[in-house]
Write an enzyme that holds these catalytic residues in place. Sequence first.
Site, short mmCIF file in Angstrom:
data_model
loop_
_atom_site.label_atom_id
_atom_site.label_comp_id
_atom_site.label_asym_id
_atom_site.label_seq_id
_atom_site.Cartn_x
_atom_site.Cartn_y
_atom_site.Cartn_z
N ASP A 173 0.19 -4.08 -3.99
CA ASP A 173 -1.07 -3.44 -4.17
C ASP A 173 -1.00 -1.74 -3.66
O ASP A 173 -1.32 -1.26 -2.78
CB ASP A 173 -2.41 -3.94 -3.27
CG ASP A 173 -3.82 -3.54 -4.01
OD1 ASP A 173 -3.88 -3.35 -5.35
OD2 ASP A 173 -4.67 -3.31 -3.33
N HIS A 201 -7.63 -5.76 -0.62
CA HIS A 201 -6.34 -4.97 -0.35
C HIS A 201 -5.20 -5.97 0.16
O HIS A 201 -4.02 -5.81 -0.31
CB HIS A 201 -6.31 -3.68 0.31
CG HIS A 201 -5.45 -2.80 0.25
ND1 HIS A 201 -4.96 -2.36 -1.03
CD2 HIS A 201 -4.97 -1.86 1.40
CE1 HIS A 201 -3.97 -1.38 -0.74
NE2 HIS A 201 -3.84 -1.18 0.69
N SER A 221 0.98 -1.11 -0.06
CA SER A 221 0.00 -0.05 0.12
C SER A 221 1.01 1.25 -0.07
O SER A 221 1.40 1.27 -0.85
CB SER A 221 -0.95 -0.04 1.20
OG SER A 221 -1.97 0.91 0.99
#
Length: 538
Positions: free
Chosen positions: A231, A318, A203
Amino acid sequence: MVTFCKNAGIFLHAIFFLLNQSGAGGAQDNSYNYYYMQIGQDNFIESNTTRCYAKNDQVFGCFDLNYPWTSDHRPVSLFPEDLDKIEPQYILQTRGSSPVVVELSNFNLELTSLNPKKPIYLVTHGYMEGGGIAWINNIARTLLLQEDCNVIIIDWSRGSGPPYTQAVANIRLVGAITAHLLHRISNYTGSLKLDHAHAIGHSLGAHLCGYIGYTLQQKFNITIGRITGLDPAEPHFSKVKPPVRLDRSAAKYVDIIHTDSSQFIRGGLGIVESIGHVDYYPNGGTDQPGCTKGVFQYIKDANGSFFNGVKKYLSCNHIRSHEYFLESITPNPKCKFVTVSCPSFQDFTSGKCFGCGKSRENCLPFGFNGRKYYEKHLGNKWRHTSRIQYLITGEFKPFCKHHYRIVVQVSSSNMSKIHGGEIGQLYFTMHGTTDGRGHKTNPVGFVSGFHEPGGLYMAVVATDSVPHLRAVELEWRYNSSLFNPLTWRILATPRIYLKKITVEALENEESITVCPKWQKPLANGVPQLMIPSYCQYF
């Protein structure tokens, strides 16, 4: 009673709105990246100003907020917080030694267990997380089991909390500090420099790894060997240019795993664009299998905790990125984790890109083991472009599955034509043998919809590996609708007449064609075993 919206985007905006309140009201930008995410009141840009961050006479970086840090797609841009507040910790783990904190201000290689000639992995978390989180420790432990290496966990939890816009700013400084640490280590690596260093971030941590790479290049003329973005975060990074976000230019090899790559306004947290040398899009990169439960079920699974349940509901796609990557580190002889290059996920699942080619140039191992194959077979050709790879995973661990292309030909016989088309779904169970013992997969669904006489239907499905295909078991499940005349079966029993079925295994490079015995139709809910020898009846 609390009413829940089915659209995850509404939940996401609500949570970000709560987490990003700074006590000051402010106008909201129309860009979807900044809806509910703009903090402060009026002036977010301190034009032509620069802030430098130093400790013990060492300057880690000087930052401004001019273009490209502030742009039409990124109207909100902040300076990092004070170094004393967000100063990260670096926890070193090696085989046979207890974890130790590496001191930046007084770095002495001889006081640590770090061997600079062995592979160096850096692993870092994202927003509202810390270095002690379970998934980071799982990756560190698995890497150390897999090879004799150094693992450095970057814990920037003091700067990863809300508001989100400030955490976004803080990773610029954390990336620069980490680059200085790696530069000190590179003084002991000789000709290796940092070719054997691999930064892994989830992230916001993915873009932090990009800042490590850019700082090493700009300040020390060193390019890190590899960056893996799990991601990478979309809010504040979509449609912006490097070095604001992670890009393939940040390292010699950059691979990205996209698992939540819907636009933020639609509930996605991960970036949509392909930004690496290789971009993996498992299951198309958006909706991951096993993440389709309702929010009430997630709250129930979290022992009734509303916050934890909603958080899991929103983040399931996610976090799949680091779950998939963890599984890819240890080779599994029973599952090869193969990915296929294709223009789109729809083309991939419809069977248009099936196969690896004569030299297997269309396929890449997923995740951790992809680099060696890429550089051996594809490096020169794809170095300056993005290679997009697709695969299908399972709902639960282990996620790795094998891919099968199934081609179904519906019979055009008189009996099939008289009976007419059917609407429903076929379920396949593959049968094979290993060492004289029979094996079979769990049933897997095929194309759902209307199947007409003489029709040809093709799709790619994923299930467990069954080597040495010998037979295929089929079950037809009829779907009825009172409002669709195509599905009315008032006088006739629902059934479908098939001519032949071809199953091709991607990973095992096997193929089998089977047929129903004596052209026997498939009745609703009654499985039928089909083998190659039955094809003689056609």
